[in-house]
Design a protein around this motif. Sequence first.
Motif, PDB file in Angstrom:
ATOM      1  N   VAL A  86     -12.944  -2.744   7.343  1.00  0.00           N
ATOM      2  CA  VAL A  86     -12.084  -3.516   8.252  1.00  0.00           C
ATOM      3  C   VAL A  86     -11.346  -4.637   7.513  1.00  0.00           C
ATOM      4  O   VAL A  86     -10.129  -4.804   7.698  1.00  0.00           O
ATOM      5  N   ILE A  87     -12.050  -5.401   6.686  1.00  0.00           N
ATOM      6  CA  ILE A  87     -11.389  -6.503   5.964  1.00  0.00           C
ATOM      7  C   ILE A  87     -10.316  -5.972   5.001  1.00  0.00           C
ATOM      8  O   ILE A  87      -9.193  -6.496   4.983  1.00  0.00           O
ATOM      9  N   PRO A  88     -10.595  -4.917   4.201  1.00  0.00           N
ATOM     10  CA  PRO A  88      -9.520  -4.368   3.360  1.00  0.00           C
ATOM     11  C   PRO A  88      -8.330  -3.846   4.169  1.00  0.00           C
ATOM     12  O   PRO A  88      -7.185  -3.952   3.716  1.00  0.00           O
ATOM     13  N   LEU A  89      -8.597  -3.305   5.362  1.00  0.00           N
ATOM     14  CA  LEU A  89      -7.503  -2.844   6.223  1.00  0.00           C
ATOM     15  C   LEU A  89      -6.594  -4.009   6.604  1.00  0.00           C
ATOM     16  O   LEU A  89      -5.361  -3.913   6.498  1.00  0.00           O
ATOM     17  N   VAL A  90      -7.190  -5.117   7.037  1.00  0.00           N
ATOM     18  CA  VAL A  90      -6.400  -6.302   7.377  1.00  0.00           C
ATOM     19  C   VAL A  90      -5.613  -6.779   6.153  1.00  0.00           C
ATOM     20  O   VAL A  90      -4.421  -7.109   6.252  1.00  0.00           O
ATOM     21  N   GLY A  91      -6.258  -6.777   4.988  1.00  0.00           N
ATOM     22  CA  GLY A  91      -5.598  -7.229   3.760  1.00  0.00           C
ATOM     23  C   GLY A  91      -4.409  -6.357   3.383  1.00  0.00           C
ATOM     24  O   GLY A  91      -3.333  -6.867   3.018  1.00  0.00           O
ATOM     25  N   GLU A  92      -4.579  -5.053   3.484  1.00  0.00           N
ATOM     26  CA  GLU A  92      -3.505  -4.136   3.091  1.00  0.00           C
ATOM     27  C   GLU A  92      -2.319  -4.239   4.046  1.00  0.00           C
ATOM     28  O   GLU A  92      -1.162  -4.274   3.620  1.00  0.00           O
ATOM     29  N   LEU A  93      -2.605  -4.293   5.348  1.00  0.00           N
ATOM     30  CA  LEU A  93      -1.516  -4.419   6.324  1.00  0.00           C
ATOM     31  C   LEU A  93      -0.806  -5.768   6.191  1.00  0.00           C
ATOM     32  O   LEU A  93       0.411  -5.857   6.378  1.00  0.00           O
ATOM     33  N   GLU A  95      -0.322  -7.320   3.395  1.00  0.00           N
ATOM     34  CA  GLU A  95       0.578  -7.153   2.245  1.00  0.00           C
ATOM     35  C   GLU A  95       1.849  -6.413   2.634  1.00  0.00           C
ATOM     36  O   GLU A  95       2.953  -6.784   2.217  1.00  0.00           O
ATOM     37  N   PHE A  96       1.716  -5.358   3.420  1.00  0.00           N
ATOM     38  CA  PHE A  96       2.901  -4.628   3.892  1.00  0.00           C
ATOM     39  C   PHE A  96       3.841  -5.572   4.630  1.00  0.00           C
ATOM     40  O   PHE A  96       5.058  -5.548   4.429  1.00  0.00           O
ATOM     41  N   CYS A  97       3.264  -6.393   5.512  1.00  0.00           N
ATOM     42  CA  CYS A  97       4.087  -7.312   6.306  1.00  0.00           C
ATOM     43  C   CYS A  97       4.749  -8.369   5.438  1.00  0.00           C
ATOM     44  O   CYS A  97       5.929  -8.706   5.630  1.00  0.00           O
ATOM     45  N   GLY A 102      10.150  -1.667   4.179  1.00  0.00           N
ATOM     46  CA  GLY A 102      10.990  -1.018   5.184  1.00  0.00           C
ATOM     47  C   GLY A 102      10.475   0.342   5.630  1.00  0.00           C
ATOM     48  O   GLY A 102      10.865   0.848   6.692  1.00  0.00           O
ATOM     49  N   ARG A 103       9.592   0.958   4.818  1.00  0.00           N
ATOM     50  CA  ARG A 103       9.047   2.279   5.194  1.00  0.00           C
ATOM     51  C   ARG A 103       7.987   2.155   6.287  1.00  0.00           C
ATOM     52  O   ARG A 103       7.644   3.140   6.929  1.00  0.00           O
ATOM     53  N   MET A 104       7.460   0.951   6.471  1.00  0.00           N
ATOM     54  CA  MET A 104       6.371   0.749   7.433  1.00  0.00           C
ATOM     55  C   MET A 104       6.894  -0.066   8.613  1.00  0.00           C
ATOM     56  O   MET A 104       6.636  -1.265   8.737  1.00  0.00           O
ATOM     57  N   LEU A 105       7.651   0.592   9.476  1.00  0.00           N
ATOM     58  CA  LEU A 105       8.201  -0.101  10.637  1.00  0.00           C
ATOM     59  C   LEU A 105       7.083  -0.598  11.557  1.00  0.00           C
ATOM     60  O   LEU A 105       6.086   0.084  11.762  1.00  0.00           O
ATOM     61  N   HIS A 106       7.285  -1.803  12.081  1.00  0.00           N
ATOM     62  CA  HIS A 106       6.333  -2.406  13.026  1.00  0.00           C
ATOM     63  C   HIS A 106       4.917  -2.527  12.436  1.00  0.00           C
ATOM     64  O   HIS A 106       3.928  -2.428  13.174  1.00  0.00           O
ATOM     65  N   ALA A 107       4.860  -2.759  11.127  1.00  0.00           N
ATOM     66  CA  ALA A 107       3.540  -2.959  10.499  1.00  0.00           C
ATOM     67  C   ALA A 107       2.856  -4.190  11.075  1.00  0.00           C
ATOM     68  O   ALA A 107       1.624  -4.267  11.096  1.00  0.00           O
ATOM     69  N   PRO A 160      -4.095 -15.197   4.404  1.00  0.00           N
ATOM     70  CA  PRO A 160      -2.747 -14.664   4.169  1.00  0.00           C
ATOM     71  C   PRO A 160      -2.112 -14.079   5.433  1.00  0.00           C
ATOM     72  O   PRO A 160      -0.896 -14.178   5.627  1.00  0.00           O
ATOM     73  N   ALA A 161      -2.931 -13.514   6.327  1.00  0.00           N
ATOM     74  CA  ALA A 161      -2.387 -12.976   7.583  1.00  0.00           C
ATOM     75  C   ALA A 161      -1.744 -14.083   8.416  1.00  0.00           C
ATOM     76  O   ALA A 161      -0.745 -13.856   9.110  1.00  0.00           O
TER      77      ALA A 161
END
Length: 224
Positions: A86-93, A95-97, A102-107, A160-161
Amino acid sequence: GSSGPAEETQESRDAAEDAAALEKRLLEYYGVWFSLINDLAAKCCIDARPLVREASVIVLQRCLLGADKLYSLPSSVASDAISKVVIPLVGELTEFCRRGDGRMLHADKTLRMSITTLSKVLLQYAHRLVGSDKVTPAAAAAEGSAFPAAWLSALDALVPASKVRTEEVSEAVPEAVKNMLLVLVAQNIITQRAAKETPEAKLWELTWKQVALVAPSLKADQIM
Protein backbone atom coordinates in the motif's frame (compact mmCIF):
# COMPACT_ATOMS: atom_id res chain seq x y z
CA GLY A 1 -12.20 -45.07 32.77
CA SER A 2 -9.73 -42.25 32.35
CA SER A 3 -7.47 -42.15 29.33
CA GLY A 4 -3.93 -43.25 29.91
CA PRO A 5 -0.71 -41.35 29.20
CA ALA A 6 -0.24 -43.12 25.84
CA GLU A 7 -3.69 -41.96 24.66
CA GLU A 8 -3.04 -38.40 25.83
CA THR A 9 0.31 -38.43 24.08
CA GLN A 10 -1.32 -39.60 20.85
CA GLU A 11 -4.01 -36.92 21.21
CA SER A 12 -1.31 -34.29 21.73
CA ARG A 13 0.57 -35.51 18.65
CA ASP A 14 -2.64 -35.46 16.58
CA ALA A 15 -3.46 -31.95 17.77
CA ALA A 16 0.08 -30.76 16.97
CA GLU A 17 -0.11 -32.30 13.49
CA ASP A 18 -3.50 -30.68 12.85
CA ALA A 19 -2.16 -27.31 13.98
CA ALA A 20 0.94 -27.68 11.76
CA ALA A 21 -1.23 -28.63 8.75
CA LEU A 22 -3.49 -25.63 9.36
CA GLU A 23 -0.50 -23.30 9.67
CA LYS A 24 0.93 -24.68 6.41
CA ARG A 25 -2.38 -24.09 4.60
CA LEU A 26 -2.60 -20.55 5.98
CA LEU A 27 0.96 -19.78 4.86
CA GLU A 28 0.08 -21.02 1.38
CA TYR A 29 -3.04 -18.84 1.44
CA TYR A 30 -1.03 -15.79 2.54
CA GLY A 31 1.40 -16.40 -0.33
CA VAL A 32 -1.38 -16.54 -2.93
CA TRP A 33 -3.14 -13.56 -1.36
CA PHE A 34 0.07 -11.53 -1.33
CA SER A 35 0.64 -12.24 -5.03
CA LEU A 36 -2.92 -11.09 -5.72
CA ILE A 37 -2.63 -7.79 -3.86
CA ASN A 38 0.78 -7.13 -5.49
CA ASP A 39 -0.73 -7.67 -8.95
CA LEU A 40 -3.67 -5.41 -8.13
CA ALA A 41 -1.36 -2.67 -6.84
CA ALA A 42 0.70 -2.93 -10.05
CA LYS A 43 -2.48 -2.57 -12.12
CA CYS A 44 -3.28 0.63 -10.22
CA CYS A 45 0.01 2.12 -11.47
CA ILE A 46 0.63 0.77 -14.97
CA ASP A 47 -2.73 0.85 -16.72
CA ALA A 48 -3.31 4.05 -18.67
CA ARG A 49 -7.09 3.73 -18.38
CA PRO A 50 -8.43 5.62 -15.35
CA LEU A 51 -11.48 3.37 -14.88
CA VAL A 52 -9.29 0.24 -14.79
CA ARG A 53 -6.94 1.81 -12.23
CA GLU A 54 -9.83 2.97 -10.07
CA ALA A 55 -11.54 -0.43 -10.18
CA SER A 56 -8.20 -2.03 -9.23
CA VAL A 57 -7.88 0.21 -6.16
CA ILE A 58 -11.42 -0.70 -5.07
CA VAL A 59 -10.76 -4.44 -5.45
CA LEU A 60 -7.37 -4.07 -3.71
CA GLN A 61 -9.02 -2.35 -0.75
CA ARG A 62 -11.65 -5.09 -0.51
CA CYS A 63 -8.97 -7.79 -0.60
CA LEU A 64 -6.94 -6.08 2.11
CA LEU A 65 -9.87 -5.46 4.44
CA GLY A 66 -11.74 -8.69 3.73
CA ALA A 67 -8.75 -10.98 4.28
CA ASP A 68 -8.23 -9.61 7.79
CA LYS A 69 -11.89 -10.16 8.69
CA LEU A 70 -11.79 -13.73 7.41
CA TYR A 71 -8.38 -14.90 8.58
CA SER A 72 -7.14 -12.57 11.36
CA LEU A 73 -3.87 -11.74 9.61
CA PRO A 74 -0.69 -12.19 11.71
CA SER A 75 1.20 -9.03 12.56
CA SER A 76 4.03 -9.81 10.11
CA VAL A 77 1.61 -10.31 7.18
CA ALA A 78 -0.36 -7.17 8.07
CA SER A 79 2.90 -5.20 8.32
CA ASP A 80 4.15 -6.47 4.95
CA ALA A 81 0.85 -5.65 3.25
CA ILE A 82 1.13 -2.04 4.38
CA SER A 83 4.88 -1.53 3.91
CA LYS A 84 5.39 -3.55 0.71
CA VAL A 85 2.12 -2.96 -1.14
CA VAL A 86 0.00 0.00 0.00
CA ILE A 87 2.72 2.53 0.90
CA PRO A 88 4.71 1.90 -2.34
CA LEU A 89 1.44 2.28 -4.28
CA VAL A 90 0.85 5.71 -2.74
CA GLY A 91 4.48 6.64 -3.45
CA GLU A 92 4.38 5.58 -7.09
CA LEU A 93 1.08 7.34 -7.82
CA THR A 94 2.41 10.46 -6.08
CA GLU A 95 5.39 10.44 -8.47
CA PHE A 96 3.10 10.15 -11.50
CA CYS A 97 1.12 13.15 -10.27
CA ARG A 98 4.16 15.26 -9.47
CA ARG A 99 5.77 14.53 -12.85
CA GLY A 100 2.51 15.32 -14.65
CA ASP A 101 2.81 12.14 -16.72
CA GLY A 102 0.43 12.73 -19.64
CA ARG A 103 -0.01 8.98 -20.22
CA MET A 104 -1.67 8.60 -16.82
CA LEU A 105 -4.82 10.68 -17.07
CA HIS A 106 -6.57 11.43 -13.77
CA ALA A 107 -3.73 9.84 -11.78
CA ASP A 108 -4.66 12.24 -8.96
CA LYS A 109 -8.01 10.49 -8.52
CA THR A 110 -6.27 7.10 -8.33
CA LEU A 111 -3.87 8.61 -5.79
CA ARG A 112 -6.76 9.95 -3.69
CA MET A 113 -8.36 6.51 -3.68
CA SER A 114 -5.06 4.87 -2.69
CA ILE A 115 -4.65 7.35 0.20
CA THR A 116 -8.13 6.38 1.42
CA THR A 117 -7.12 2.71 1.13
CA LEU A 118 -3.96 3.32 3.16
CA SER A 119 -5.98 5.07 5.88
CA LYS A 120 -8.64 2.35 6.09
CA VAL A 121 -6.16 -0.53 6.00
CA LEU A 122 -3.85 0.97 8.62
CA LEU A 123 -6.79 1.57 10.97
CA GLN A 124 -8.17 -1.95 10.52
CA TYR A 125 -4.74 -3.56 10.88
CA ALA A 126 -3.66 -1.37 13.82
CA HIS A 127 -4.54 -3.89 16.53
CA ARG A 128 -2.84 -6.69 14.57
CA LEU A 129 0.31 -4.58 14.40
CA VAL A 130 0.13 -3.64 18.07
CA GLY A 131 -0.41 -7.06 19.65
CA SER A 132 -1.82 -7.19 23.17
CA ASP A 133 0.94 -8.27 25.52
CA LYS A 134 1.24 -4.95 27.36
CA VAL A 135 -0.99 -3.32 29.97
CA THR A 136 -2.33 -0.61 27.65
CA PRO A 137 -2.69 -0.44 23.86
CA ALA A 138 -0.41 2.63 23.80
CA ALA A 139 2.35 0.78 25.64
CA ALA A 140 2.00 -2.19 23.31
CA ALA A 141 1.94 0.04 20.23
CA ALA A 142 5.02 2.04 21.14
CA GLU A 143 7.24 -0.72 22.49
CA GLY A 144 8.40 -3.70 20.49
CA SER A 145 5.50 -3.87 18.04
CA ALA A 146 5.20 -3.46 14.27
CA PHE A 147 2.90 -0.47 14.69
CA PRO A 148 5.34 2.51 14.97
CA ALA A 149 7.20 1.61 11.77
CA ALA A 150 3.98 1.13 9.79
CA TRP A 151 2.37 4.29 11.17
CA LEU A 152 5.38 6.57 10.71
CA SER A 153 6.06 5.13 7.23
CA ALA A 154 2.45 5.84 6.26
CA LEU A 155 2.81 9.46 7.41
CA ASP A 156 6.16 9.68 5.61
CA ALA A 157 4.55 8.50 2.35
CA LEU A 158 1.93 11.23 2.69
CA VAL A 159 4.51 14.06 2.88
CA PRO A 160 5.19 14.16 -0.90
CA ALA A 161 1.50 13.39 -1.58
CA SER A 162 0.57 16.51 0.38
CA LYS A 163 2.49 18.56 -2.20
CA VAL A 164 0.28 17.38 -5.08
CA ARG A 165 -1.79 20.51 -5.64
CA THR A 166 -4.93 19.18 -7.25
CA GLU A 167 -8.50 19.32 -6.01
CA GLU A 168 -8.62 15.52 -5.74
CA VAL A 169 -5.58 15.25 -3.45
CA SER A 170 -5.05 18.52 -1.59
CA GLU A 171 -7.95 17.90 0.80
CA ALA A 172 -7.64 14.11 0.88
CA VAL A 173 -4.24 14.05 2.61
CA PRO A 174 -5.01 16.16 5.72
CA GLU A 175 -8.45 14.52 5.93
CA ALA A 176 -6.89 11.03 5.95
CA VAL A 177 -4.31 12.05 8.58
CA LYS A 178 -6.96 13.63 10.81
CA ASN A 179 -9.21 10.57 10.52
CA MET A 180 -6.38 8.16 11.39
CA LEU A 181 -5.34 10.27 14.38
CA LEU A 182 -8.90 10.55 15.71
CA VAL A 183 -9.36 6.77 15.64
CA LEU A 184 -5.89 5.88 16.96
CA VAL A 185 -6.19 8.36 19.84
CA ALA A 186 -9.75 7.23 20.64
CA GLN A 187 -8.50 3.62 20.77
CA ASN A 188 -5.55 4.68 22.96
CA ILE A 189 -3.06 3.28 20.46
CA ILE A 190 -1.23 6.58 20.44
CA THR A 191 -1.57 8.87 23.43
CA GLN A 192 -0.44 12.22 24.77
CA ARG A 193 -1.03 11.02 28.32
CA ALA A 194 2.23 9.15 28.74
CA ALA A 195 5.11 9.67 31.15
CA LYS A 196 8.07 11.53 29.65
CA GLU A 197 10.88 9.48 28.09
CA THR A 198 8.60 6.46 27.61
CA PRO A 199 8.21 4.81 24.17
CA GLU A 200 4.59 6.04 24.11
CA ALA A 201 5.71 9.66 24.63
CA LYS A 202 8.39 9.26 21.93
CA LEU A 203 5.85 7.88 19.46
CA TRP A 204 3.51 10.81 20.17
CA GLU A 205 6.37 13.28 19.58
CA LEU A 206 7.46 11.58 16.32
CA THR A 207 3.84 11.47 15.15
CA TRP A 208 3.42 15.23 15.46
CA LYS A 209 6.77 15.94 13.80
CA GLN A 210 5.47 14.03 10.77
CA VAL A 211 2.00 15.57 10.96
CA ALA A 212 3.60 19.05 10.85
CA LEU A 213 5.06 18.12 7.45
CA VAL A 214 1.91 16.49 6.07
CA ALA A 215 -0.90 18.64 7.49
CA PRO A 216 0.61 21.73 9.15
CA SER A 217 -2.78 23.23 10.04
CA LEU A 218 -3.72 20.16 12.10
CA LYS A 219 -3.12 20.60 15.84
CA ALA A 220 -3.31 18.17 18.77
CA ASP A 221 -6.25 20.00 20.38
CA GLN A 222 -8.36 19.17 17.30
CA ILE A 223 -7.79 15.49 18.00
CA MET A 224 -8.02 15.27 21.77
